[in-house]
Design an enzyme around this catalytic site. Sequence first.
Site, PDB file in Angstrom:
ATOM      1  N   HIS A  71       4.008  49.780 -53.981  1.00 49.16           N
ATOM      2  CA  HIS A  71       3.965  49.502 -55.415  1.00 49.16           C
ATOM      3  C   HIS A  71       2.745  50.185 -56.018  1.00 49.16           C
ATOM      4  CE1 HIS A  71       0.750  46.672 -56.645  1.00 49.16           C
ATOM      5  NE2 HIS A  71       0.783  46.268 -55.407  1.00 49.16           N
ATOM      6  N   CYS A  72       2.823  50.430 -57.325  1.00 48.66           N
ATOM      7  CA  CYS A  72       1.723  51.043 -58.065  1.00 48.66           C
ATOM      8  C   CYS A  72       1.604  50.316 -59.403  1.00 48.66           C
ATOM      9  CB  CYS A  72       1.964  52.539 -58.241  1.00 48.66           C
ATOM     10  SG  CYS A  72       3.445  52.933 -59.202  1.00 48.66           S
ATOM     11  N   GLY A  73       1.168  50.997 -60.433  1.00 48.83           N
ATOM     12  CA  GLY A  73       1.032  50.361 -61.738  1.00 48.83           C
ATOM     13  C   GLY A  73       2.334  50.236 -62.495  1.00 48.83           C
TER      14      GLY A  73
END
Length: 124
Positions: A71-73
């Site tokens: 996951h990221c932003g």
Amino acid sequence: MKTEEVGRSTLETWTVDEVQAAYSKGEIVLIDVRTPQEYMFEHIPGALLLPMAFLECASLPGQSDKRIVFHCGSGVRSEKVARKCIEEGFARIAHMEGGFGAWKGANKPYMGTNMATGAPQMVK
């Protein structure tokens, strides 16, 4: 969960609810590919930090016991990382749709920073 066949591999896109359910059962390893600064400011408790710039897919463990979900932003970097791992031979890999922004938007718990004190605090 959405799936996309990429050659002989499968790219999975998980919702925040699917990630939270699997994570709470210990079924996945959640890897945050954002920068150390982003992670320090706020993150999902227990998520491992492995910034996109330093990721080497060959160094990741196998997925026999637990699945890997990136996951990221916003979901853009995590999808790029997942696709890179597929290019490097992973048969199945996943990322979280909408990233940390979607996690927060769904009112999921996370570790944030108290702006008055600078101390970390749980946000629910």
